[in-house]
Design a protein around this motif. Structure first.
Motif, PDB file in Angstrom:
ATOM      1  N   PRO A 165      -3.885 -29.751  15.563  1.00  0.00           N
ATOM      2  CA  PRO A 165      -4.189 -30.740  14.516  1.00  0.00           C
ATOM      3  C   PRO A 165      -5.263 -30.232  13.553  1.00  0.00           C
ATOM      4  O   PRO A 165      -6.190 -29.525  13.950  1.00  0.00           O
ATOM      5  N   ILE A 166      -5.118 -30.604  12.287  1.00  0.00           N
ATOM      6  CA  ILE A 166      -6.039 -30.199  11.234  1.00  0.00           C
ATOM      7  C   ILE A 166      -6.638 -31.447  10.583  1.00  0.00           C
ATOM      8  O   ILE A 166      -5.918 -32.394  10.259  1.00  0.00           O
ATOM      9  N   ASP A 167      -7.942 -31.424  10.368  1.00  0.00           N
ATOM     10  CA  ASP A 167      -8.610 -32.490   9.623  1.00  0.00           C
ATOM     11  C   ASP A 167      -8.683 -32.055   8.167  1.00  0.00           C
ATOM     12  O   ASP A 167      -9.542 -31.256   7.785  1.00  0.00           O
ATOM     13  N   LEU A 168      -7.774 -32.565   7.334  1.00  0.00           N
ATOM     14  CA  LEU A 168      -7.723 -32.143   5.941  1.00  0.00           C
ATOM     15  C   LEU A 168      -8.940 -32.612   5.150  1.00  0.00           C
ATOM     16  O   LEU A 168      -9.385 -31.925   4.232  1.00  0.00           O
ATOM     17  N   ASN A 169      -9.484 -33.783   5.492  1.00  0.00           N
ATOM     18  CA  ASN A 169     -10.663 -34.258   4.776  1.00  0.00           C
ATOM     19  C   ASN A 169     -11.836 -33.300   4.969  1.00  0.00           C
ATOM     20  O   ASN A 169     -12.601 -33.044   4.040  1.00  0.00           O
ATOM     21  N   GLU A 170     -11.935 -32.775   6.151  1.00  0.00           N
ATOM     22  CA  GLU A 170     -12.980 -31.780   6.412  1.00  0.00           C
ATOM     23  C   GLU A 170     -12.694 -30.492   5.652  1.00  0.00           C
ATOM     24  O   GLU A 170     -13.596 -29.859   5.099  1.00  0.00           O
ATOM     25  N   ALA A 171     -11.409 -30.120   5.601  1.00  0.00           N
ATOM     26  CA  ALA A 171     -11.027 -28.867   4.949  1.00  0.00           C
ATOM     27  C   ALA A 171     -11.239 -28.889   3.449  1.00  0.00           C
ATOM     28  O   ALA A 171     -11.509 -27.844   2.831  1.00  0.00           O
ATOM     29  N   VAL A 172     -11.121 -30.066   2.824  1.00  0.00           N
ATOM     30  CA  VAL A 172     -11.243 -30.143   1.362  1.00  0.00           C
ATOM     31  C   VAL A 172     -12.619 -30.620   0.923  1.00  0.00           C
ATOM     32  O   VAL A 172     -12.843 -30.855  -0.267  1.00  0.00           O
ATOM     33  N   ALA A 173     -13.519 -30.776   1.864  1.00  0.00           N
ATOM     34  CA  ALA A 173     -14.874 -31.219   1.515  1.00  0.00           C
ATOM     35  C   ALA A 173     -15.467 -30.272   0.472  1.00  0.00           C
ATOM     36  O   ALA A 173     -15.387 -29.053   0.598  1.00  0.00           O
ATOM     37  N   LYS A 175     -14.464 -30.057  -2.610  1.00  0.00           N
ATOM     38  CA  LYS A 175     -13.525 -29.870  -3.715  1.00  0.00           C
ATOM     39  C   LYS A 175     -13.593 -31.047  -4.689  1.00  0.00           C
ATOM     40  O   LYS A 175     -13.883 -32.180  -4.300  1.00  0.00           O
ATOM     41  N   GLU A 176     -13.309 -30.784  -5.950  1.00  0.00           N
ATOM     42  CA  GLU A 176     -13.233 -31.856  -6.936  1.00  0.00           C
ATOM     43  C   GLU A 176     -12.079 -32.787  -6.590  1.00  0.00           C
ATOM     44  O   GLU A 176     -11.070 -32.362  -6.024  1.00  0.00           O
ATOM     45  N   ASN A 177     -12.218 -34.072  -6.927  1.00  0.00           N
ATOM     46  CA  ASN A 177     -11.184 -35.061  -6.599  1.00  0.00           C
ATOM     47  C   ASN A 177      -9.803 -34.645  -7.101  1.00  0.00           C
ATOM     48  O   ASN A 177      -8.794 -34.833  -6.421  1.00  0.00           O
ATOM     49  N   ALA A 178      -9.746 -34.077  -8.294  1.00  0.00           N
ATOM     50  CA  ALA A 178      -8.466 -33.686  -8.879  1.00  0.00           C
ATOM     51  C   ALA A 178      -7.803 -32.545  -8.123  1.00  0.00           C
ATOM     52  O   ALA A 178      -6.595 -32.340  -8.205  1.00  0.00           O
ATOM     53  N   GLU A 179      -8.594 -31.796  -7.355  1.00  0.00           N
ATOM     54  CA  GLU A 179      -8.074 -30.624  -6.649  1.00  0.00           C
ATOM     55  C   GLU A 179      -7.751 -30.900  -5.188  1.00  0.00           C
ATOM     56  O   GLU A 179      -7.050 -30.113  -4.549  1.00  0.00           O
ATOM     57  N   ARG A 180      -8.280 -32.004  -4.663  1.00  0.00           N
ATOM     58  CA  ARG A 180      -8.227 -32.222  -3.219  1.00  0.00           C
ATOM     59  C   ARG A 180      -6.799 -32.266  -2.665  1.00  0.00           C
ATOM     60  O   ARG A 180      -6.480 -31.608  -1.678  1.00  0.00           O
ATOM     61  N   THR A 181      -5.935 -33.067  -3.298  1.00  0.00           N
ATOM     62  CA  THR A 181      -4.577 -33.229  -2.777  1.00  0.00           C
ATOM     63  C   THR A 181      -3.799 -31.926  -2.853  1.00  0.00           C
ATOM     64  O   THR A 181      -3.111 -31.540  -1.896  1.00  0.00           O
ATOM     65  N   GLN A 182      -3.900 -31.223  -3.976  1.00  0.00           N
ATOM     66  CA  GLN A 182      -3.182 -29.964  -4.133  1.00  0.00           C
ATOM     67  C   GLN A 182      -3.671 -28.929  -3.124  1.00  0.00           C
ATOM     68  O   GLN A 182      -2.876 -28.209  -2.513  1.00  0.00           O
ATOM     69  N   TYR A 183      -4.966 -28.853  -2.944  1.00  0.00           N
ATOM     70  CA  TYR A 183      -5.535 -27.892  -1.992  1.00  0.00           C
ATOM     71  C   TYR A 183      -5.090 -28.239  -0.564  1.00  0.00           C
ATOM     72  O   TYR A 183      -4.745 -27.347   0.221  1.00  0.00           O
ATOM     73  N   ALA A 184      -5.086 -29.542  -0.244  1.00  0.00           N
ATOM     74  CA  ALA A 184      -4.654 -29.976   1.090  1.00  0.00           C
ATOM     75  C   ALA A 184      -3.184 -29.630   1.319  1.00  0.00           C
ATOM     76  O   ALA A 184      -2.792 -29.202   2.414  1.00  0.00           O
TER      77      ALA A 184
END
Length: 201
Positions: A165-173, A175-184
């Protein structure tokens, strides 16, 4: 609460996969009990949702195209399995709300982020659509990357691998809001591809 018919049909399909496709399941221990999860898998066949559900002890809930719910017997069965409709070709807010509700209730949601079957056959995962990443980030649920290795050839070998399992919120901490979903979404793609690369040989 798990559907009464779900375990019955899961047992039947496990027998089919074992007998006809010599299926192999790796990483079942990576699906913990007691928390909402998003399973994200590559997509190579119409069999994939059934395989994804059969490989784990937990019931997996899926989206399915709305047209299927117009067929009486099929509609009853897939609804009992915890499947819910999604309108394809447009952002379906009701389906997104239902997805978040499922995960928030501590259940398991199964998604194929490529959006359609990948027919390339070269073992490369296609670009991920943002929906799965968005649901995981909004719900704060962990994502389990899943790799399916085929093809589904009679008496051949089909393998399904559940990653950690991966915690994506931790992984994208950070990052700018506009980039978070794409990076995740890119993280999900990378993790599925990594599982394919490790196990396809």
């Amino acid at each position: 609460m798990e559907s009464k018919t779900y375990p019955f049909f899961r047992a039947i399909f496990r027998g089919i996969f074992a007998g006809l496709y010599r299926w192999r399941v790796i990483g079942q221990e990576n699906i913990p009990d007691g928390e909402g999860l998003v399973l994200c898998a590559n997509h190579i066949s119409n069999w994939d949702p059934i395989l994804l559900g059969c490989g784990t002890h937990r019931q997996v809930h899926f989206m399915a195209k709305a047209e299927l719910f117009r067929i009486p017997v099929i509609s009853w069965l897939i609804t009992d399995f915890g499947t819910f409709p999604v309108k394809r070709g447009a952002g379906d807010r009701q389906a997104i709300r239902k997805s978040l509700e499922i995960v928030d209730e501590g259940k398991v949601l199964g998604i194929f982020p490529e959006g359609r079957r990948n027919r390339s056959g070269d073992g490369t995962v296609g670009k991920m659509l943002p929906g799965a990443a968005m649901i995981a980030l909004k719900s704060k649920a962990r994502v389990v990357p899943v790799a399916i290795i085929g093809p589904y050839r009679l008496f051949g070998r089909v393998t399904i691998i559940y990653g950690k399992p991966i915690d994506l919120n931790e992984a994208v901490a950070g990052k700018e809001n506009a980039e978070r979903t794409q990076y995740a979404a890119e993280i999900i793609q990378h993790e599925i591809q990594k599982l394919l690369d490790i196990h396809k040989k």
